[in-house]
Design an enzyme around this catalytic site. Structure first.
Site, PDB file in Angstrom:
ATOM      1  N   SER A 142      47.139  47.714  37.273  1.00 12.39           N
ATOM      2  CA  SER A 142      47.750  47.026  38.412  1.00 12.39           C
ATOM      3  C   SER A 142      48.808  47.976  38.968  1.00 12.39           C
ATOM      4  O   SER A 142      49.208  48.940  38.284  1.00 12.39           O
ATOM      5  CB  SER A 142      48.415  45.750  37.885  1.00 12.39           C
ATOM      6  N   TYR A 155      53.308  40.942  31.585  1.00 12.66           N
ATOM      7  CA  TYR A 155      52.244  41.539  32.426  1.00 12.66           C
ATOM      8  C   TYR A 155      52.562  43.004  32.711  1.00 12.66           C
ATOM      9  O   TYR A 155      51.713  43.888  32.548  1.00 12.66           O
ATOM     10  CB  TYR A 155      52.146  40.739  33.726  1.00 12.66           C
TER      11      TYR A 155
HETATM   12  P1  NAD Z   1      40.740  35.727  37.890  1.00  8.81           P
HETATM   13  O1  NAD Z   1      41.608  34.663  37.318  1.00  8.81           O
HETATM   14  O2  NAD Z   1      39.985  35.463  39.151  1.00  8.81           O
HETATM   15  O3  NAD Z   1      39.680  36.216  36.799  1.00  8.81           O
HETATM   16  C1  NAD Z   1      40.055  36.483  35.470  1.00  8.81           C
HETATM   17  C2  NAD Z   1      38.853  36.225  34.578  1.00  8.81           C
HETATM   18  O4  NAD Z   1      39.235  36.589  33.251  1.00  8.81           O
HETATM   19  C3  NAD Z   1      38.422  34.741  34.548  1.00  8.81           C
HETATM   20  O5  NAD Z   1      37.024  34.644  34.739  1.00  8.81           O
HETATM   21  C4  NAD Z   1      38.829  34.293  33.153  1.00  8.81           C
HETATM   22  O6  NAD Z   1      37.976  33.286  32.597  1.00  8.81           O
HETATM   23  C5  NAD Z   1      38.713  35.612  32.370  1.00  8.81           C
HETATM   24  N1  NAD Z   1      39.474  35.592  31.120  1.00  8.81           N
HETATM   25  C6  NAD Z   1      40.752  35.189  30.922  1.00  8.81           C
HETATM   26  N2  NAD Z   1      41.069  35.273  29.628  1.00  8.81           N
HETATM   27  C7  NAD Z   1      39.978  35.766  28.984  1.00  8.81           C
HETATM   28  C8  NAD Z   1      39.667  36.088  27.636  1.00  8.81           C
HETATM   29  N3  NAD Z   1      40.559  35.899  26.658  1.00  8.81           N
HETATM   30  N4  NAD Z   1      38.444  36.575  27.346  1.00  8.81           N
HETATM   31  C9  NAD Z   1      37.508  36.757  28.327  1.00  8.81           C
HETATM   32  N5  NAD Z   1      37.731  36.451  29.612  1.00  8.81           N
HETATM   33  C10 NAD Z   1      38.943  35.973  29.938  1.00  8.81           C
HETATM   34  O7  NAD Z   1      41.699  36.989  38.047  1.00  8.81           O
HETATM   35  P2  NAD Z   1      41.545  38.384  38.825  1.00  8.81           P
HETATM   36  O8  NAD Z   1      42.609  38.429  39.843  1.00  8.81           O
HETATM   37  O9  NAD Z   1      40.156  38.663  39.193  1.00  8.81           O
HETATM   38  O10 NAD Z   1      42.014  39.385  37.654  1.00  8.81           O
HETATM   39  C11 NAD Z   1      41.146  40.290  36.998  1.00  8.81           C
HETATM   40  C12 NAD Z   1      41.966  41.444  36.477  1.00  8.81           C
HETATM   41  O11 NAD Z   1      42.557  42.121  37.589  1.00  8.81           O
HETATM   42  C13 NAD Z   1      43.122  41.064  35.555  1.00  8.81           C
HETATM   43  O12 NAD Z   1      43.216  41.993  34.504  1.00  8.81           O
HETATM   44  C14 NAD Z   1      44.328  41.149  36.470  1.00  8.81           C
HETATM   45  O13 NAD Z   1      45.496  41.385  35.740  1.00  8.81           O
HETATM   46  C15 NAD Z   1      43.932  42.318  37.319  1.00  8.81           C
HETATM   47  N6  NAD Z   1      44.656  42.416  38.588  1.00  8.81           N
HETATM   48  C16 NAD Z   1      44.613  41.405  39.490  1.00  8.81           C
HETATM   49  C17 NAD Z   1      45.314  41.536  40.676  1.00  8.81           C
HETATM   50  C18 NAD Z   1      45.318  40.457  41.706  1.00  8.81           C
HETATM   51  O14 NAD Z   1      46.163  40.530  42.623  1.00  8.81           O
HETATM   52  N7  NAD Z   1      44.433  39.462  41.646  1.00  8.81           N
HETATM   53  C19 NAD Z   1      46.048  42.707  40.941  1.00  8.81           C
HETATM   54  C20 NAD Z   1      46.073  43.721  39.998  1.00  8.81           C
HETATM   55  C21 NAD Z   1      45.356  43.566  38.825  1.00  8.81           C
END
Ligand code: NAD
Length: 260
Positions: A142, A155
C-alpha cells in the site's frame, strides 16, 4: 496471452482488488485460484471467470491457518499443476488510535497481512523450487508501505513489513528464478475502503465527503481514486516479467499521492 497456462493463486480474490487481478490474469490465459475465507464466495468468483471462458477454481483458505494454506496449495497442485504466481493480497483494515487499539485487533491484522504472506509464500515457493520453473510472488502492499496515517498503526506496520519480506524472498529465490515484488496502491473503492469512510469520519469528527476529499485523496495529483484495474495491470506486469532484473522492488500506483 501474457500468462498462458500459468497457475496463479490469488488470496482474498473473492472481492475487490484480488477479484480484478484474478479476472485480468484469467483473460491473459492463466489458470487462476480464488483463495478466500469463504468457500461459497470463492466458488462464485471462480464460476464468473469460467463463464467468461477463463480457467478458475475456488479454494477455501484462511491465510492465517497453516494447515489450511498447506492443504489448499496441495489441492491446487493436484488440480492445476505447479504454482507459477502467488499474489498475497488478502487483507483487512482496522481504524483506531493507538491508545484505544486492543491487543487482539493488533494481532489479528498483523496475522492476516504478515502470517498470511509468510504461510502462502512458503507453500508456493516450495512448488516453484520443486518444478524448477521458478515463479513470481507479488505482495499487496500500500502507499502505507511507505507513508503513515493516523488511526492505522497495525496496517502501516504490516504493510511496511511486507517490503522486508519481499526483499528477503527476492534474495533467497534468485538462484531458482523466483522473483518477489510489492504493489503499493493508493485508495481504491472496494468494500475495505467503503467500510472505513464512516469510521474515519466518526474518529476525526468530519463528514464522509471530507474523509474522501481531505484525507484519502488530498495528496493525489488529480483527486482521483486508483482503480482495481490499475492495480491489476501492475500485478500483470510483475507476474509476466520473466527475469530477475525486476525483483525486490515496490511500485506505487496512487495518482501521485506518494512520489519516490
Ligand atoms: P476487500 O475487502 O474488497 O477484499 C479483501 C478480501 O480478503 C476479501 O475477499 C476477504 O474475504 C479476504 N480475506 C480477509 N481475511 C482473509 C483471510 N484471513 N484469509 C483469506 N482471505 C481473507 O479489500 P481490497 O481493498 O480488495 O483489499 C485487498 C488488498 O489490497 C488488501 O491487502 C489491502 O490491504 C490492499 N490495499 C487496498 C487498498 C484500497 O484502497 N482498497 C489500498 C492499498 C492496499
Amino acid at each position: 496471452m501474457r500468462l498462458k497456462d500459468k497457475v496463479a493463486i490469488i488470496t482474498g480474490a473473492a472481492s475487490g482488488i484480488g477479484k480484478k487481478i484474478a479476472e485480468t490474469f484469467a483473460a491473459e490465459g492463466a489458470r487462476v485460484v480464488i483463495a478466500d475465507l469463504n468457500q461459497d464466495q470463492a466458488d462464485a468468483t471462480a464460476k464468473e471467470i469460467i463463464a467468461q471462458n477463463g480457467q478458475a477454481m475456488g479454494v477455501k483458505m484462511d491465510v492465517t491457518n497453516e494447515s489450511e494454506v498447506d492443504k489448499g496449495v496441495e489441492q491446487v497442485i493436484k488440480t492445476f499443476g505447479d504454482i507459477d504466481v502467488l499474489v498475497s493480497n488478502a487483507g483487512i483494515q482496522i481504524i483506531d488510535p493507538v491508545d484505544k487499539l486492543s491487543f487482539a485487533n493488533w494481532k489479528k491484522l498483523l496475522s492476516i497481512h504478515l502470517d498470511g504472506a509468510f504461510l502462502t509464500t512458503r507453500a508456493c515457493i516450495r512448488s516453484m523450487y520443486a518444478s524448477g520453473r521458478g515463479g513470481s510472488i507479488i505482495y499487496m502492499g500500500s502507499v502505507h508501505s511507505k507513508e503513515a496515517s493516523p488511526l492505522k498503526a497495525p496496517y502501516v506496520t504490516a504493510k511496511h513489513g511486507l517490503i522486508g519480506l519481499a526483499k528477503v524472498v527476492a534474495k533467497e529465490g534468485a538462484s531458482r528464478n523466483v522473483r518477489a515484488n510489492v504493489i503499493c496502491p493508493g485508495f481504491v473503492r472496494t468494500p475495505l475502503v467503503d467500510k472505513q469512510i464512516p469510521e474515519q469520519a466518526k474518529e476525526l469528527g468530519i463528514s464522509e465527503d471530507d474523509v474522501i476529499k481531505k484525507v484519502m485523496l488530498k495528496e493525489t495529483v488529480d483527486g482521483e481514486f486508483t482503480t482495481t484495474a490499475d492495480v491489476a495491470n501492475v500485478a500483470l506486469f510483475f507476474a509476466s516479467f520473466d527475469s530477475n532484473a525486476l525483483t525486490g522492488q515496490s511500485l506505487v500506483v496512487s495518482h501521485g499521492w506518494f512520489m519516490q
